[in-house]
Scaffold this motif. Structure first.
Motif: not given
Length: 559
Positions: A251, A393, A397
């Motif tokens: 990711k 951010r 995630s």
């Protein structure tokens, strides 16, 4: 060559004297004999096939079984949804198909039909013992077909009868295996053998199959699913941590140099939670109880009262108090839904993650957004805002990946990545977005150029050298082949041709040979005639008169 030709000539001579019907009969007999021989040859080379199991295969199982048998070179035939193999290959085929998970569900239970004794006068206990003994031998033959197994034996302990006041015994099995030389018992072998034996006995669980290595005497078995201590909890935790770490790194692949650490805590306990849901209660009976209390007295006029020893009363206003109690008796609530939740062992109890973002990445993003600004400082408001934005951010995630339950399960921080040199530490080049911006400002040194373009340059130089060498070879070969003229010899002999002479004159003259030698193959009869002619010639030369008389006598005998 002469004898087969003579044999064919004799056969043709014999057939020439036969009639057409006789020739046709002989031809039909020869065709029948040839057909019989060919059929016998085909029958002798075709193996006898038998059904592998009594169950029918599905098409998916047939595909898997066909691939397993082809890969091991076992001949087979498929008739409908049945699989046929040779009797000698049956045990090996069963083992291979069981390893490939291509056997139908419960197909090994039909082994009773193969080893069942149909003697009606045998006692049920003896018949069951014989069946279990034969079934164990059948399983031992299947296990012994493995290339790493030298010998195997299987003993099945069936379930005993139910006893009053006692627990029912569960079936077990004991497997003794002698491995081949330089082979050791592995977890895969234990798992395969246990599942093979348990699949052939109804009610037998794989963890109740005990496998013993005959050489070392050690016993192995599959751990019970409810036994948490028999599993390697640490290995399970490492596998889960590695899986989650790989997902997080995938990711965050846009952040070069990101560091990820995941910690998984497994719950080894097994819990069962039951949730019950009832309907709204319905009233059965209602009881109401009420009480009322009142009091009254006379009031006097205001002012001074006479001291008469008694009060002068007069009818006035009274007071009242009432109480009411109500009780309701309901029917027993009806159960509408019952839910049982069973939590299996080794479920993740807590998962935490720590992520480190390199400062150069944040600097690179900052320079990409603000190319006109210089190196940002730690107290720069815009830089701090951008850093917090990237941290938020990344944290969001990672929380979705590990399914965090608490905000403190994920920790994200920015770590300083510096390059140390002779002059001390300095911030590294900004990766990612800032790499393109810095490519034009920071020159590449000779080593970087060699590493980047060295292989391509070397390949180009090698191609040019090959082209130059080919052109030189073509130029050297052009004068020899140009103009259609043949090449002149390097040295030319001039003058008369030298003649070899001898001082004493010629010794003799060589005569030309008559003919070439030829070979001809003859049979014994021709050779005998030639020898007889030679002997007759010698007799004529030695005694012409006697030879003439002998020939006259032969002629007279022939006439």
């Amino acid at each position: 060559m002469e004898r087969p030709r003579q044999l064919l000539n004799n056969i043709g001579a014999r057939l020439s004297v036969l009639t057409v019907s006789q020739r046709l009969a002989i031809g039909l007999c020869a065709a029948l004999i040839t057909t019989s021989l060919l059929w016998l040859l085909q029958w002798s080379t075709t193996p006898d096939l038998m059904p592998l199991v009594a169950h029918e295969f599905t098409y998916q199982e047939l595909d898997a079984a066909e691939a397993a048998l082809k890969g091991n070179g076992i001949p087979y035939n498929i008739v409908g949804t049945r699989l046929l193999v040779r009797e000698a290959d049956r045990h090996n085929a069963l083992r291979l198909l069981h390893s490939a998970q291509a056997l139908p569900e419960g197909s090994l239970y039909d082994m009773d039909a193969v080893v069942n004794d149909q003697n009606p006068f045998q006692a049920p206990e003896q018949r069951e013992y014989a069946q279990n003994y034969a079934k164990g031998n059948e399983l031992a033959k299947i296990i012994a077909t493995a290339p790493f197994v030298r010998k195997a034996s299987v003993i099945i302990n069936p379930k005993t009868k139910r006893r009053l006041g006692g627990a029912t015994d569960v079936p077990t099995a004991s497997v003794a295996i002698t491995l081949a030389s330089r082979e050791e018992m592995s977890d895969a072998m234990v798992d395969g053998f246990a599942k093979l034996v348990s699949g052939a006995v109804a009610g037998l669980k794989p963890h109740n199959v005990y496998i013993t290595d005959s050489r070392t005497g050690r016993s192995f078995n599959i751990p019970h699913p409810d036994d948490a201590g028999s599993f390697d909890v640490l290995s399970l935790e490492k596998k889960r941590e590695a899986h989650l770490q790989s997902k997080i790194l995938s990711k965050l692949a846009d952040i070069p140099g990101v560091q990820v650490a995941v910690t998984v805590d497994l719950d080894t306990s097994k819990r069962i939670t039951q949730k019950l849901k009832h309907d709204q209660p319905q009233p059965k009976s209602e009881t109401t109880q009420s009480s009322e209390q009142s009091s009254g007295g006379s009031s006097t006029e205001p002012g001074v009262q006479a001291n008469l020893g008694q009060a002068v009363t007069e009818a006035g206003g009274g007071q009242s108090n009432s109480t009411e109690e109500t009780s309701v008796e309901n029917f027993e609530a009806k159960l509408t839904q019952s839910e049982t939740i069973e939590q299996i062992p080794f479920a993740p109890k807590s998962v935490t993650a720590a992520v480190g973002i390199p400062r150069s990445f944040v600097v690179g993003v900052f320079k990409a957004r603000h190319p006109e600004k210089a190196e940002p400082k730690e107290d720069d408001a815009e830089f701090v805002k951008l850093r917090d934005e990237q941290v938020t951010r990344v944290k969001s995630s990672v929380e979705r990946i590990i399914m965090a339950k608490n905000p403190t399960d994920v920790a994200v921080d920015v770590y300083p990545d510096v390059e140390w040199g002779a002059d001390g530490g300095s911030w590294g080049r900004a990766p990612a977005a800032a790499a393109l911006a810095e490519a034009g400002t920071q020159p590449l040194d000779a080593i970087d150029l060699a590493r980047t373009y060295g292989p391509q340059a070397g390949l180009g130089v090698l191609a040019l050298m090959s082209l130059v060498m080919m052109m030189r070879i073509v130029r050297k070969a052009a004068p020899a082949a140009g103009g259609g003229q043949s090449a002149k010899p390097e040295s030319e002999v001039t003058g008369p041709e030298p003649i070899l002479t001898v001082p004493y004159g010629p010794v003799g003259q060589a005569a030309a040979s008559e003919t070439f030698l030829t070979g001809r193959e003859v049979d014994d009869e021709t050779l005998r005639y030639q020898e007889l002619g030679t002997e007759v010639s010698k007799l004529v030369e030695a005694d012409p008169e006697g030879a003439a008389q002998l020939i006259r006598r032969w002629v007279a005998d022939v006439d």
